[in-house]
Design a protein around this motif. Structure first.
Motif, PDB file in Angstrom:
ATOM      1  N   ASP A   1       0.832  -1.204   0.000  1.00 53.98           N
ATOM      2  CA  ASP A   1       0.000   0.000   0.000  1.00 53.98           C
ATOM      3  C   ASP A   1       0.866   1.252   0.000  1.00 53.98           C
ATOM      4  N   MET A   2       0.327   2.314  -0.579  1.00 52.70           N
ATOM      5  CA  MET A   2       0.914   3.621  -0.504  1.00 52.70           C
ATOM      6  C   MET A   2      -0.222   4.624  -0.360  1.00 52.70           C
ATOM      7  N   THR A   3      -0.130   5.520   0.597  1.00 49.21           N
ATOM      8  CA  THR A   3      -1.121   6.587   0.733  1.00 49.21           C
ATOM      9  C   THR A   3      -0.390   7.916   0.844  1.00 49.21           C
ATOM     10  N   CYS A   4      -1.045   8.947   0.346  1.00 49.21           N
ATOM     11  CA  CYS A   4      -0.507  10.299   0.407  1.00 49.21           C
ATOM     12  C   CYS A   4      -1.685  11.261   0.301  1.00 49.21           C
ATOM     13  N   PRO A   5      -1.465  12.556   0.428  1.00 51.37           N
ATOM     14  CA  PRO A   5      -2.585  13.497   0.332  1.00 51.37           C
ATOM     15  C   PRO A   5      -3.312  13.467  -1.017  1.00 51.37           C
ATOM     16  N   TYR A   6      -2.682  12.859  -2.030  1.00 50.19           N
ATOM     17  CA  TYR A   6      -3.255  12.865  -3.370  1.00 50.19           C
ATOM     18  C   TYR A   6      -3.997  11.578  -3.715  1.00 50.19           C
TER      19      TYR A   6
ATOM     20  N   SER B   1      -3.162   0.354  -3.750  1.00 52.33           N
ATOM     21  CA  SER B   1      -2.970  -0.939  -3.097  1.00 52.33           C
ATOM     22  C   SER B   1      -2.771  -2.014  -4.155  1.00 52.33           C
ATOM     23  N   PHE B   2      -1.772  -2.860  -3.933  1.00 54.37           N
ATOM     24  CA  PHE B   2      -1.564  -4.053  -4.746  1.00 54.37           C
ATOM     25  C   PHE B   2      -1.941  -5.241  -3.878  1.00 54.37           C
ATOM     26  N   ILE B   3      -2.909  -6.033  -4.344  1.00 51.54           N
ATOM     27  CA  ILE B   3      -3.428  -7.148  -3.556  1.00 51.54           C
ATOM     28  C   ILE B   3      -3.244  -8.443  -4.350  1.00 51.54           C
ATOM     29  N   PRO B   4      -2.161  -9.181  -4.089  1.00 51.53           N
ATOM     30  CA  PRO B   4      -2.017 -10.477  -4.748  1.00 51.53           C
ATOM     31  C   PRO B   4      -3.011 -11.475  -4.153  1.00 51.53           C
ATOM     32  N   PHE B   5      -3.472 -12.408  -4.960  1.00 47.88           N
ATOM     33  CA  PHE B   5      -4.482 -13.353  -4.473  1.00 47.88           C
ATOM     34  C   PHE B   5      -4.424 -14.658  -5.230  1.00 47.88           C
ATOM     35  N   THR B   6      -5.139 -15.628  -4.707  1.00 47.30           N
ATOM     36  CA  THR B   6      -5.394 -16.880  -5.411  1.00 47.30           C
ATOM     37  C   THR B   6      -6.916 -17.000  -5.537  1.00 47.30           C
ATOM     38  N   ALA B   7      -7.371 -17.816  -6.472  1.00 48.12           N
ATOM     39  CA  ALA B   7      -8.812 -17.968  -6.666  1.00 48.12           C
ATOM     40  C   ALA B   7      -9.116 -19.325  -7.281  1.00 48.12           C
TER      41      ALA B   7
ATOM     42  N   GLU C   1      -7.167   4.876  -5.282  1.00 48.47           N
ATOM     43  CA  GLU C   1      -8.171   5.725  -4.642  1.00 48.47           C
ATOM     44  C   GLU C   1      -7.783   7.185  -4.796  1.00 48.47           C
ATOM     45  N   ASN C   2      -8.755   8.029  -5.184  1.00 48.40           N
ATOM     46  CA  ASN C   2      -8.469   9.452  -5.305  1.00 48.40           C
ATOM     47  C   ASN C   2      -8.694  10.143  -3.959  1.00 48.40           C
ATOM     48  N   PRO C   3      -8.334  11.413  -3.823  1.00 49.99           N
ATOM     49  CA  PRO C   3      -8.475  12.098  -2.535  1.00 49.99           C
ATOM     50  C   PRO C   3      -9.912  12.156  -2.011  1.00 49.99           C
TER      51      PRO C   3
END
Length: 142
Positions: free
Chosen positions: A19-24, A28-34, A55-57
């Motif tokens: 994950d990375m979050t900032c004011p802008y 999120s990168f979510i690896p998965f199996t299915a 996600e936008n601000p």
């Protein structure tokens, strides 16, 4: 009531996410199996499946999951099924029981190729206590 043509069961481990979050906004990168079991196709994902959420601000989120299953088609042929599932979740929709996304398929199955390559599908993505369930619907089969 419309019946799904396929149901995907998706499992992700939060410790594998980036994950990375900032004011802008945030990413999120979510690896998965299915897995998928249906009359059309049965299989499980090959390594590399990932859901990227941006996600936008304002809190609106765009989700794009890309993954490939290896399995068998309705006639027992070994084949692959590539899925790109795109969805959008606005902040006001966060309490809804599910959100809609729009999958695109590519398959090397001689039985399913012509059908699944059409732009006629939508998905409902819903959180479950064990992971995520994605129900795939053919919107032209009402």
């Amino acid at each position: 009531m419309m019946e799904p043509i396929m149901i995907f069961k998706v499992y992700a481990d939060p410790k594998d996410c980036s994950d990375m979050t900032c004011p802008y906004g945030g990413v999120s990168f979510i690896p998965f199996t299915a897995t998928v079991e249906s009359d059309l196709f049965t299989g499980k994902t090959v390594p590399g499946a990932c859901d990227v959420q941006v996600e936008n601000p304002a809190g609106s989120r765009n989700m794009c999951a890309k993954y490939m299953f290896k399995g068998t088609d309705s006639e027992g042929n070994d084949c692959h099924l590539f899925v790109e599932n795109n969805g959008y979740l606005a902040e006001i929709m966060r309490n809804d029981p599910f959100f809609h996304a729009y999958p695109r398929f590519i398959t090397d199955s001689p039985v399913l190729g012509a059908y699944l390559s059409q732009q006629r599908f939508r998905s409902e993505v819903q959180s479950r206590n064990w992971g995520i369930e994605i129900r795939i619907y053919d919107v032209l089969k009402a």
